[in-house]
Design a protein around this motif. Structure first.
Motif, short mmCIF file in Angstrom:
data_model
loop_
_atom_site.label_atom_id
_atom_site.label_comp_id
_atom_site.label_asym_id
_atom_site.label_seq_id
_atom_site.Cartn_x
_atom_site.Cartn_y
_atom_site.Cartn_z
N MET A 1 0.84 -1.18 0.00
CA MET A 1 0.00 0.00 0.00
C MET A 1 0.89 1.25 0.00
N LEU A 2 1.12 1.77 -1.15
CA LEU A 2 1.91 3.00 -1.26
C LEU A 2 0.98 4.20 -1.09
N PRO A 3 1.50 5.31 -0.58
CA PRO A 3 0.63 6.47 -0.35
C PRO A 3 0.33 7.26 -1.62
N TYR A 4 0.64 6.72 -2.75
CA TYR A 4 0.38 7.39 -4.02
C TYR A 4 -0.01 6.35 -5.05
N HIS A 5 -0.60 6.79 -6.12
CA HIS A 5 -1.00 5.90 -7.20
C HIS A 5 -0.25 6.33 -8.46
N ASP A 6 0.32 5.36 -9.12
CA ASP A 6 1.11 5.66 -10.30
C ASP A 6 0.92 4.52 -11.30
N ASN A 7 0.77 4.86 -12.55
CA ASN A 7 0.58 3.84 -13.57
C ASN A 7 1.89 3.26 -14.09
N LYS A 8 3.02 3.92 -13.76
CA LYS A 8 4.31 3.42 -14.22
C LYS A 8 4.77 2.28 -13.33
N PRO A 9 5.43 1.27 -13.90
CA PRO A 9 5.93 0.17 -13.06
C PRO A 9 7.10 0.60 -12.17
N LEU A 42 8.01 14.94 8.11
CA LEU A 42 7.61 14.19 6.91
C LEU A 42 7.04 12.83 7.30
N GLY A 43 7.71 12.14 8.21
CA GLY A 43 7.24 10.82 8.64
C GLY A 43 5.89 10.86 9.35
N ARG A 44 5.56 12.01 9.93
CA ARG A 44 4.28 12.17 10.64
C ARG A 44 3.21 12.84 9.78
N SER A 45 3.55 13.17 8.55
CA SER A 45 2.67 13.98 7.71
C SER A 45 1.47 13.21 7.19
N ALA A 46 0.51 13.97 6.67
CA ALA A 46 -0.68 13.39 6.07
C ALA A 46 -0.33 12.48 4.89
N TYR A 47 0.79 12.77 4.24
CA TYR A 47 1.23 11.94 3.10
C TYR A 47 1.30 10.47 3.50
N TYR A 48 1.83 10.19 4.68
CA TYR A 48 1.99 8.81 5.14
C TYR A 48 0.78 8.28 5.91
N GLN A 49 -0.28 9.06 6.06
CA GLN A 49 -1.43 8.64 6.84
C GLN A 49 -2.02 7.31 6.36
N PRO A 50 -2.20 7.09 5.05
CA PRO A 50 -2.74 5.78 4.64
C PRO A 50 -1.82 4.62 5.03
N ALA A 62 1.73 -5.72 7.27
CA ALA A 62 1.56 -4.53 6.42
C ALA A 62 2.89 -3.81 6.21
N VAL A 63 3.73 -3.78 7.25
CA VAL A 63 5.05 -3.15 7.12
C VAL A 63 5.85 -3.87 6.04
N ALA A 64 5.90 -5.19 6.09
CA ALA A 64 6.64 -5.96 5.10
C ALA A 64 6.09 -5.75 3.69
N GLU A 65 4.77 -5.76 3.55
CA GLU A 65 4.15 -5.55 2.24
C GLU A 65 4.47 -4.16 1.70
N TYR A 66 4.40 -3.16 2.57
CA TYR A 66 4.70 -1.80 2.13
C TYR A 66 6.11 -1.70 1.57
N TRP A 67 7.09 -2.22 2.31
CA TRP A 67 8.48 -2.10 1.84
C TRP A 67 8.74 -2.92 0.59
N ARG A 68 8.09 -4.06 0.45
CA ARG A 68 8.22 -4.82 -0.81
C ARG A 68 7.68 -4.01 -1.98
N ASP A 69 6.50 -3.42 -1.79
CA ASP A 69 5.88 -2.61 -2.85
C ASP A 69 6.71 -1.36 -3.13
N PHE A 70 7.18 -0.72 -2.07
CA PHE A 70 7.96 0.50 -2.22
C PHE A 70 9.20 0.24 -3.07
N PHE A 71 9.99 -0.73 -2.67
CA PHE A 71 11.24 -0.97 -3.39
C PHE A 71 11.03 -1.60 -4.76
N ALA A 72 9.91 -2.27 -4.99
CA ALA A 72 9.60 -2.79 -6.31
C ALA A 72 9.39 -1.65 -7.31
#
Length: 162
Positions: A1-9, A42-50, A62-72
């Motif tokens: 679950m990234l805090p943004y949506h992007d169509n690029k891989p 930045l770490g406490r900002s609304a950007y990271y709220q989701p 969820a932490v593990a899934e986030y970092w897998r998605d982030f670095f992918a």
């Protein structure tokens, strides 16, 4: 679950130029204490709220899934993410930001890698977790667990980028 949506891989690596320049500007203009404050805010900002809401409701899975998605989504990242019921370990074998900045002969803010600790720990602490970082300057290990599990972060354990 990234805090943004992007169509690029993959993301645009030139973003690393912008964050390095931003860190340099804040540090040079306002000092290291204000740069750290910027990272924590930045770490406490609304950007990271989701992300925070997901981590709070689903825990370390969820932490593990986030970092897998982030670095992918990060160009040239080489990362292993592992975890169990007590912690998540993010082993960054090739940091995409440091790799890109060095490949393009950019002078990297020496404390660049500290942002991973300050941003991640601020995010994690908002949901009863903590983050610690060891290494840096292109490869590191980031660990996430419940607050009080990992001990104190030693900033000297985060290598400066030379």
């Amino acid at each position: 679950m990234l805090p943004y949506h992007d169509n690029k891989p993959k993301g645009a690596a030139d973003f690393y130029f912008a964050i390095n320049a931003t860190f340099r500007f804040i540090k040079n203009r306002f000092g290291m204490d204000q740069l750290i404050r910027y990272w924590i805010d930045l770490g406490r900002s609304a950007y990271y709220q989701p992300v925070a809401e997901d981590w709070k409701s689903r825990g370390l899975k969820a932490v593990a899934e986030y970092w897998r998605d982030f670095f992918a989504a990060e160009p040239d990242a080489v990362v292993n993410v592992t975890g169990d019921e007590s912690s998540v370990r993010v082993e960054v074998l090739q940091c995409p930001a440091i790799h890109h900045l060095k490949t393009h002969s950019r002078e990297v803010v020496p404390e660049f890698c500290q942002h991973c600790y300050f941003v991640s720990n601020a995010l994690a602490s908002s949901v009863g977790m903590e983050a610690r970082v060891v290494g840096g300057a292109g490869s590191c290990v980031q660990t996430f667990a419940a607050q009080g599990f990992l001990g104190t972060q030693d900033l000297n354990g985060i290598r400066r980028v030379e």
